[in-house]
Scaffold this motif. Sequence first.
Motif, PDB file in Angstrom:
ATOM      1  N   VAL A   1       1.066  11.667  -4.096  1.00 24.57           N
ATOM      2  CA  VAL A   1       1.067  11.587  -5.560  1.00 24.57           C
ATOM      3  C   VAL A   1       1.449  10.181  -6.011  1.00 24.57           C
ATOM      4  N   ALA A   2       2.490   9.614  -5.405  1.00 24.18           N
ATOM      5  CA  ALA A   2       2.923   8.261  -5.781  1.00 24.18           C
ATOM      6  C   ALA A   2       1.843   7.236  -5.478  1.00 24.18           C
ATOM      7  N   GLU A   3       1.264   7.309  -4.293  1.00 21.74           N
ATOM      8  CA  GLU A   3       0.248   6.325  -3.902  1.00 21.74           C
ATOM      9  C   GLU A   3      -1.012   6.456  -4.742  1.00 21.74           C
ATOM     10  N   ASN A   4      -1.508   7.685  -4.921  1.00 22.07           N
ATOM     11  CA  ASN A   4      -2.745   7.874  -5.679  1.00 22.07           C
ATOM     12  C   ASN A   4      -2.563   7.528  -7.149  1.00 22.07           C
ATOM     13  N   THR A   5      -1.372   7.826  -7.713  1.00 22.69           N
ATOM     14  CA  THR A   5      -1.102   7.441  -9.101  1.00 22.69           C
ATOM     15  C   THR A   5      -1.054   5.922  -9.233  1.00 22.69           C
ATOM     16  N   ALA A   6      -0.445   5.278  -8.249  1.00 21.88           N
ATOM     17  CA  ALA A   6      -0.366   3.814  -8.261  1.00 21.88           C
ATOM     18  C   ALA A   6      -1.756   3.191  -8.203  1.00 21.88           C
ATOM     19  N   LEU A   7      -2.656   3.803  -7.444  1.00 23.01           N
ATOM     20  CA  LEU A   7      -4.023   3.279  -7.339  1.00 23.01           C
ATOM     21  C   LEU A   7      -4.735   3.276  -8.683  1.00 23.01           C
ATOM     22  N   GLY A   8      -4.353   4.205  -9.566  1.00 18.37           N
ATOM     23  CA  GLY A   8      -4.961   4.255 -10.895  1.00 18.37           C
ATOM     24  C   GLY A   8      -4.307   3.320 -11.880  1.00 18.37           C
ATOM     25  N   ILE A   9      -3.205   2.680 -11.485  1.00 12.34           N
ATOM     26  CA  ILE A   9      -2.452   1.816 -12.402  1.00 12.34           C
ATOM     27  C   ILE A   9      -2.543   0.352 -12.010  1.00 12.34           C
ATOM     28  N   THR A  10      -2.370   0.074 -10.730  1.00  9.62           N
ATOM     29  CA  THR A  10      -2.347  -1.304 -10.253  1.00  9.62           C
ATOM     30  C   THR A  10      -3.518  -1.547  -9.314  1.00  9.62           C
ATOM     31  N   LEU A  11      -3.641  -2.781  -8.823  1.00  7.56           N
ATOM     32  CA  LEU A  11      -4.737  -3.138  -7.935  1.00  7.56           C
ATOM     33  C   LEU A  11      -4.593  -2.437  -6.591  1.00  7.56           C
ATOM     34  N   ALA A  12      -5.730  -2.050  -6.024  1.00  8.24           N
ATOM     35  CA  ALA A  12      -5.721  -1.405  -4.715  1.00  8.24           C
ATOM     36  C   ALA A  12      -5.143  -2.339  -3.653  1.00  8.24           C
ATOM     37  N   THR A  13      -5.373  -3.653  -3.806  1.00  6.38           N
ATOM     38  CA  THR A  13      -4.828  -4.606  -2.845  1.00  6.38           C
ATOM     39  C   THR A  13      -3.299  -4.622  -2.902  1.00  6.38           C
ATOM     40  N   ASN A  14      -2.740  -4.493  -4.098  1.00 10.07           N
ATOM     41  CA  ASN A  14      -1.287  -4.416  -4.219  1.00 10.07           C
ATOM     42  C   ASN A  14      -0.746  -3.204  -3.478  1.00 10.07           C
ATOM     43  N   VAL A  15      -1.414  -2.052  -3.682  1.00  7.80           N
ATOM     44  CA  VAL A  15      -0.979  -0.810  -3.049  1.00  7.80           C
ATOM     45  C   VAL A  15      -1.053  -0.936  -1.529  1.00  7.80           C
ATOM     46  N   ALA A  16      -2.178  -1.444  -1.036  1.00  2.73           N
ATOM     47  CA  ALA A  16      -2.362  -1.565   0.408  1.00  2.73           C
ATOM     48  C   ALA A  16      -1.313  -2.480   1.035  1.00  2.73           C
ATOM     49  N   LEU A  17      -0.949  -3.537   0.329  1.00  2.00           N
ATOM     50  CA  LEU A  17       0.033  -4.480   0.865  1.00  2.00           C
ATOM     51  C   LEU A  17       1.445  -3.898   0.827  1.00  2.00           C
TER      52      LEU A  17
END
Length: 290
Positions: free
Chosen positions: A83-99
């Motif tokens: 939930v945290a990761e998928n919600t973050a993907l809708g808010i910030t850049l996918a590259t930020n999440v992956a890093l």
Amino acid sequence: MRSKHYLWHFFAIFSVIVWGTTFVSTKVLLNNGLTPSGIFLMRFLFAYIVMCFFAPRKLFADNLKDELLFVIAGLGGGSAYFVAENTALGITLATNVALIVCITPILTIFLSYFFYKKEPLKKALFLGSIVALAGVSLVIYNGNFVLKINPLGDFLTILAALAWAVYGVSLKWLDSKYSVLFITRKVFFYGVFTLIPFLPFSPPNIEFSSLLKPVVLYNLLFLGIIASLLCYFLWNTAIKKIGVIHVTNYIYAIPLVTLITSYIVINERIAPLAIVGSIMILSGVYLAQK
């Protein structure tokens, strides 16, 4: 015995390879109308139902403390992480999440030392982690250095990384008392159960007509049976045999797997810096494992 030692590392590497390719299946399902919470719910339900045929018939842990620890494991390795990761993907850049997610091994090191204080904090471990994390940043950005800070999205990603670290550390206690099959089944159950409080904020919106589409069904089965049931079992086995810190270090390689998959599947360009980053990841992981 030495060959079995390599087998446990292979289990972790195989899981990382599969998890590094799941973005393709997830993207296909999102394009077919499924929501992030719906995808997670279906993949864990599939995994739990199949696992019930193999896992011990025992329902509960030996005591309340262990049962609560299973709840924490299901939350950290299941609902809270996704939930945290998928919600973050809708808010910030996918590259930020992956890093940011790749700080999980470092968080695992500190949590493991804080709770158990048995594994020494060696310099080679830190140096390898730093080298691998630097390589991850080069691979993720792949020559396109675009960084956009989003406090909420990046904070949620940190929570996702922390959740997975908590999951790994909680397994250290459970591994000494329960079989991997029993642990994995309980994690799937509590992963689904602890998703319930999140559903009002992120409804699954599952339409059964869409589940009948072959492309949707096949990708859900891949995520549920291969990426969840099989890989969680292999990952948990590897943690039980060689330790959570050694296993979690392989998470650094997930962006490398994603990079290669993107090149093969969608012909995405690989920049020279990404190649340098790949070498740094492999070197860092090797150093940390030593």
